[in-house]
Scaffold this motif. Structure first.
Motif, PDB file in Angstrom:
ATOM      1  N   TYR A 117     -34.164  87.561 -24.189  1.00  0.00           N
ATOM      2  CA  TYR A 117     -35.154  86.780 -24.925  1.00  0.00           C
ATOM      3  C   TYR A 117     -36.282  86.277 -24.016  1.00  0.00           C
ATOM      4  O   TYR A 117     -37.384  85.996 -24.500  1.00  0.00           O
ATOM      5  CB  TYR A 117     -34.494  85.605 -25.645  1.00  0.00           C
ATOM      6  N   LEU A 118     -36.019  86.168 -22.703  1.00  0.00           N
ATOM      7  CA  LEU A 118     -37.058  85.670 -21.804  1.00  0.00           C
ATOM      8  C   LEU A 118     -38.247  86.616 -21.766  1.00  0.00           C
ATOM      9  O   LEU A 118     -39.399  86.198 -21.914  1.00  0.00           O
ATOM     10  CB  LEU A 118     -36.482  85.471 -20.395  1.00  0.00           C
ATOM     11  N   ALA A 119     -37.963  87.918 -21.592  1.00  0.00           N
ATOM     12  CA  ALA A 119     -39.046  88.902 -21.576  1.00  0.00           C
ATOM     13  C   ALA A 119     -39.607  89.109 -22.978  1.00  0.00           C
ATOM     14  O   ALA A 119     -40.832  89.210 -23.155  1.00  0.00           O
ATOM     15  CB  ALA A 119     -38.534  90.227 -21.010  1.00  0.00           C
ATOM     16  N   ALA A 120     -38.722  89.140 -23.986  1.00  0.00           N
ATOM     17  CA  ALA A 120     -39.176  89.394 -25.357  1.00  0.00           C
ATOM     18  C   ALA A 120     -40.128  88.308 -25.843  1.00  0.00           C
ATOM     19  O   ALA A 120     -41.073  88.590 -26.593  1.00  0.00           O
ATOM     20  CB  ALA A 120     -37.968  89.502 -26.289  1.00  0.00           C
ATOM     21  N   GLU A 121     -39.887  87.067 -25.436  1.00  0.00           N
ATOM     22  CA  GLU A 121     -40.721  85.944 -25.876  1.00  0.00           C
ATOM     23  C   GLU A 121     -41.730  85.500 -24.818  1.00  0.00           C
ATOM     24  O   GLU A 121     -42.386  84.470 -24.991  1.00  0.00           O
ATOM     25  CB  GLU A 121     -39.822  84.758 -26.255  1.00  0.00           C
TER      26      GLU A 121
END
Length: 428
Positions: free
Chosen positions: A42-46
């Motif tokens: 989720y860190l890269a996705a968001e």
């Protein structure tokens, strides 16, 4: 003025994004400090700011000092993963930078299950009979004193890692060998907790400060291991039973000095009444924060962040519903071939969420702990019976298939698993 930042130490595959989103809603800039940020998709996705750093106190302190030149750091919290001692580091960082946070000594005594048992027992809190062992001879003698069956578990750790029910001498010897012969990843010298197998329905209690927020029921899959299968809030209890569990939970907090922040208390209702299995000085993981919000209207992640940055919490329930989750647990190793019915299940009225954590063509290698869970379905409604019916209807629609591997490593014929199973009201 510099942006107000909330530092999150490590991440979490089910609740990490919820913390990030809650921080953003509160006008904060979340920054994750992790040994390997790529573990949390989720860190890269968001596009969440993340810094790779060793998660020992000195390394984290130096990164925090550097960040203070750019940001107004208003709070620090985090996730333990498989290392409960990381919460001790978080508490020490809060104290070092004069930020709201728990007492490091209280967190430290909770992270060692043997020390925790001692404090609880000395305060008169009912706990299972227990012994501490460092070698096979001590394990065997401890089990003989307590009487079979017994639970064997590492004195430190989380997520049921290394935890096993041993029903006879052969199982005891086999699991002892696993824990002591280099297969289990100890962070320090091995310390094994040998404890009585307390039989009875399993309950979990979510608290913040000295307030009991929620009491839920849970059930587990695949004994002799303990992998969560279902969870429900509120637990199906009488008023008297609920009061006894709530009072016992507050006694635990007092015994361990946990007067600040969140805690999660696990217990079983045995023939002698409620017996405390474990106290975790943190919010519960998995779907529990979501279930609590659906059942009571209290966003415990949001309120934890408010507490962390020094704001006032609002822990009052706004409604009374029943929420429940059923978890997807593979019954074999292999390759996840396909997932069927997830969209149809998600469209069932009352279903809140259907989520798989891995994609098809992903290898499945069971660890016999909570890492075996590959997804979940959540349902909620104003009544327990209706929630159970919704969850069952959704479960009946969901299937997945795993291609087992032969001893030679070649793929065998696909086997399909469907999620139909009893609901959490039958926890025991």
């Amino acid at each position: 003025m510099p942006r107000r930042a909330l530092l999150l130490i490590e991440g979490h595959r089910t609740n990490g994004l919820l913390y990030v989103q809650a921080a953003q809603r509160l006008g904060l800039h979340p920054i994750t400090l992790a040994a390997d940020p790529t573990l949390y998709g989720y860190l890269a996705a968001e596009s969440i700011e993340a810094i790779r750093v060793d998660t020992d106190f000195d390394a984290l302190m130096h990164v925090c000092i550097r960040l203070r030149s750019t940001y107004d750091i208003v709070g620090i919290t985090g996730f333990a993963g498989r290392d409960e001692s990381l919460y001790v580091t978080v508490a020490k960082l809060c104290r070092h930078f004069d930020l709201p946070g728990p007492n490091p000594a209280s967190i430290e005594r909770c992270s060692d299950k043997f020390t925790q048992r001692q404090f609880l027992a000395q305060a008169g809190v009912p706990v299972p009979a227990y012994r501490l062992a460092a070698n096979a001879m001590e394990v065997e003698s401890s089990a003989a004193e307590i009487g079979m069956p017994v639970i064997l578990k590492p004195a430190e750790g989380s997520g049921s890692s290394g935890v096993r029910l041993c029903r006879n001498a052969d199982e005891l010897a086999k699991h002892t060998t696993y824990l002591l012969d280099g297969k289990y990843p100890w962070r320090s010298s091995p310390k094994i907790l040998v404890e009585e197998f307390a039989r009875g329905p399993f309950y979990e209690v979510a608290t913040i400060g000295n307030a009991v927020i929620a009491v839920g029921a849970a059930d587990f899959d695949r004994l002799p291991h303990f992998v969560v299968r279902e969870s429900m809030f509120p637990a199906p209890l009488s008023d008297e039973e609920h009061e006894r569990i709530a009072d016992l939970s507050l006694n635990c907090l007092g015994a361990l000095g946990l007067g600040w922040g969140p805690a999660n208390i696990e217990l079983r209702w045995t023939k002698r009444g409620p017996v405390v299995m474990e106290v975790n000085a943190r919010l519960p993981g998995w779907t529990t924060p979501r279930l609590v919000q659906l059942a009571y209207g209290v966003d415990i992640i949001n309120e934890h962040i408010k507490l962390t940055i020094g704001d006032e919490c609002d822990l009052r329930a706004s409604h009374s519903h029943t929420s429940a989750a059923r978890f997807f647990v593979p019954d074999r190793d292999g390759i996840l071939d396909r997932i069927e019915g997830a969209r149809r299940a998600a469209s069932v009225p009352g279903v809140v969420e259907v989520s798989f954590y891995i994609e098809p063509e992903t290898p499945v290698v069971r660890k016999d702990d909570d890492r075996d869970v590959i997804g979940h379905v959540i349902a909620a409604s104003p009544s327990r019976a209706r929630t159970e019916a919704i969850l069952q209807r959704a479960a009946d629609l969901i299937c997945w298939s795993i291609i087992p591997l032969s001893p030679s490593g070649e793929q065998e014929q696909t086997e399909t698993t469907c999620l139909a199973a009893p609901t959490a009201s039958g926890a025991g």
